[in-house]
Design a protein around this motif. Structure first.
Motif, PDB file in Angstrom:
ATOM      1  N   HIS A  82       0.801  -1.332  -0.039  1.00 13.18           N
ATOM      2  CA  HIS A  82       0.005  -0.062  -0.143  1.00 13.18           C
ATOM      3  C   HIS A  82       0.856   1.126  -0.115  1.00 13.18           C
ATOM      4  N   THR A  83       0.358   2.191  -0.518  1.00  9.59           N
ATOM      5  CA  THR A  83       1.113   3.774  -0.601  1.00  9.59           C
ATOM      6  C   THR A  83      -0.082   4.691  -0.307  1.00  9.59           C
ATOM      7  N   ASP A  84       0.375   5.942   0.364  1.00 12.65           N
ATOM      8  CA  ASP A  84      -0.760   6.804   0.676  1.00 12.65           C
ATOM      9  C   ASP A  84      -1.269   7.518  -0.637  1.00 12.65           C
ATOM     10  N   SER A  89      -0.699  10.420  -1.870  1.00  9.57           N
ATOM     11  CA  SER A  89      -0.589  11.680  -1.868  1.00  9.57           C
ATOM     12  C   SER A  89       0.529  12.299  -1.592  1.00  9.57           C
ATOM     13  N   CYS A  90       1.560  11.485  -1.116  1.00  7.63           N
ATOM     14  CA  CYS A  90       2.957  12.467  -0.725  1.00  7.63           C
ATOM     15  C   CYS A  90       3.532  12.802  -2.170  1.00  7.63           C
ATOM     16  N   CYS A 139       4.804  10.039  -4.151  1.00  4.39           N
ATOM     17  CA  CYS A 139       3.658   9.401  -4.964  1.00  4.39           C
ATOM     18  C   CYS A 139       3.229  10.059  -6.078  1.00  4.39           C
ATOM     19  N   GLU A 189       6.354   5.874  -6.387  1.00  6.86           N
ATOM     20  CA  GLU A 189       5.574   5.295  -5.078  1.00  6.86           C
ATOM     21  C   GLU A 189       6.272   4.343  -4.359  1.00  6.86           C
ATOM     22  N   CYS A 233       7.407   6.315  -1.017  1.00  8.27           N
ATOM     23  CA  CYS A 233       6.458   6.778  -0.420  1.00  8.27           C
ATOM     24  C   CYS A 233       6.599   7.127   0.943  1.00  8.27           C
ATOM     25  N   ALA A 254       4.557   6.863   3.677  1.00  9.76           N
ATOM     26  CA  ALA A 254       3.624   6.076   4.468  1.00  9.76           C
ATOM     27  C   ALA A 254       3.504   4.745   3.864  1.00  9.76           C
TER      28      ALA A 254
END
Ligand SMILES: [Zn+2]
Ligand SMILES: [Zn+2]
Length: 336
Positions: free
Chosen positions: A93-95, A97-98, A101, A106, A109, A111
């Protein structure tokens, strides 16, 4: 279902993996559940159970080269059908939105979640995965052959890109285990000259069998200067060795998630003349999709040693002690 979990981290021979019985996980929104048929054994799993990489939560199930069949769908899923074979890899998983990403990186990332580190992985009868992070697998590959492609293959592919070998160029590969033996096949199929520098009779024999242009020990000089090199062995002392083997302007990419300490570098002999040293961190989903397509097209084949899922501790111990060539795969006999 049965699952292996990391009890407390310890040297692999002292039994850090513990078998537990638990309810199969229920897929949440956006997730599917996978009935696991095979899971590859990656060196990262060894770093995790031995504590080189600290577990990010207690009792995590390792394993991030997962092949299995979708057997339950969470709310809102649409990508896969029940009964479909899929692959689950390291990036869970990645956020999204950073800044990394958003610019397409990604793998960087801030988070991320990783399979078999943050979320339970494939040393088990079943796991869940966000459907957006799962892969369709080439039909021509059996489960056991497909599993090592999902980390060893994908990360090696990213490292090959990072090494920036010019067309027809000279590539050095330091260390020749699960990831390197897949990467070498891609490099050879793309017309590169490949020099393998590794210890271990199994590894050297496999490199020769796959058609490497030369095979030598890890600290030997390759027969010609290298345009690029990839360090797969988790051995920091090989960084200056590989840098010295580079031609002017050459690039060394370090593929591993963990590396023992790097000795002081000699600027004139090892970095000057625009030699580059860079790392490789995880992978993007695009790397995964590209590699799986290429692996099918180029006929990349994993050399595997099968272990029963019951023998996961033995497989990890054999990896630690270099007792096989290629990649180990845990086969879950109960679900075949
Ligand atoms: Zn991000
Ligand atoms: Zn891995």
């Amino acid at each position: 279902m049965r699952a292996w979990v990391v009890g407390s981290t310890a040297p692999v021979d002292s039994g850090p993996l513990v078998r537990v019985e638990r309810e199969p996980p229920e897929p949440a929104a956006g997730q599917v559940r996978v009935r696991i048929t095979c899971c590859g054994v990656c060196r990262t799993d060894l770093h995790l159970v031995e504590g080189d990489l600290l577990p990010r939560r207690p009792g995590v199930t390792p394993g991030h080269e997962i092949v299995g069949v979708v057997d339950a769908l969470g709310p809102g899923t649409s990508r896969f059908a029940v009964g479909e074979r899929i692959g689950v890899a390291w990036l869970a998983h990645t956020d999204g939105s950073c800044r990394y990403c958003r610019r397409g990186d990604e793998n960087l990332c801030v988070a991320p979640l990783f399979t078999g580190w943050d979320v339970d992985g494939g040393y088990a009868d079943a796991c869940v995965v966000d459907e957006a992070y799962a892969y369709r697998l080439p039909e021509s590959l059996a489960d056991e052959a497909a599993a090592p492609l999902l980390c060893a293959g994908i990360i090696g592919y990213r490292a090959l890109q990072a090494a920036a070998v010019p067309p027809g160029g000279r590539l050095g590969i330091y260390g020749f285990g699960g990831s390197a033996h897949l990467t070498a096949q891609v490099a050879l199929a793309q017309g590169l000259r490949v020099h393998v520098l590794t210890r271990g009779a199994h590894n050297q024999a496999l490199a020769t069998e796959l058609g490497a242009d030369s095979v030598g020990g890890p600290t030997e000089a390759p027969p010609e200067p290298l345009d690029s090199a990839i360090l797969f062995a988790p051995a920091g002392e090989l960084v200056p060795v590989a840098l010295r083997a580079l031609d002017r302007g050459g690039t060394l990419a370090v593929a591993g998630i963990w590396l023992s300490p790097i000795p002081a570098l000699d600027y004139a002999a090892e970095l000057f003349e625009e030699r580059r040293l860079r790392s490789v961190t995880a992978n993007t989903r695009r790397d995964g999709e590209e590699f799986l397509l290429l692996a099918e097209r180029l006929g990349v084949r994993a050399t595997t040693t099968a272990y029963s899922m019951d023998d996961a501790p033995q497989a990890l111990a054999d990896l630690a002690h270099g007792r096989f060539g290629g990649a180990a795969v845990l086969v879950n006999a109960t679900v075949h």
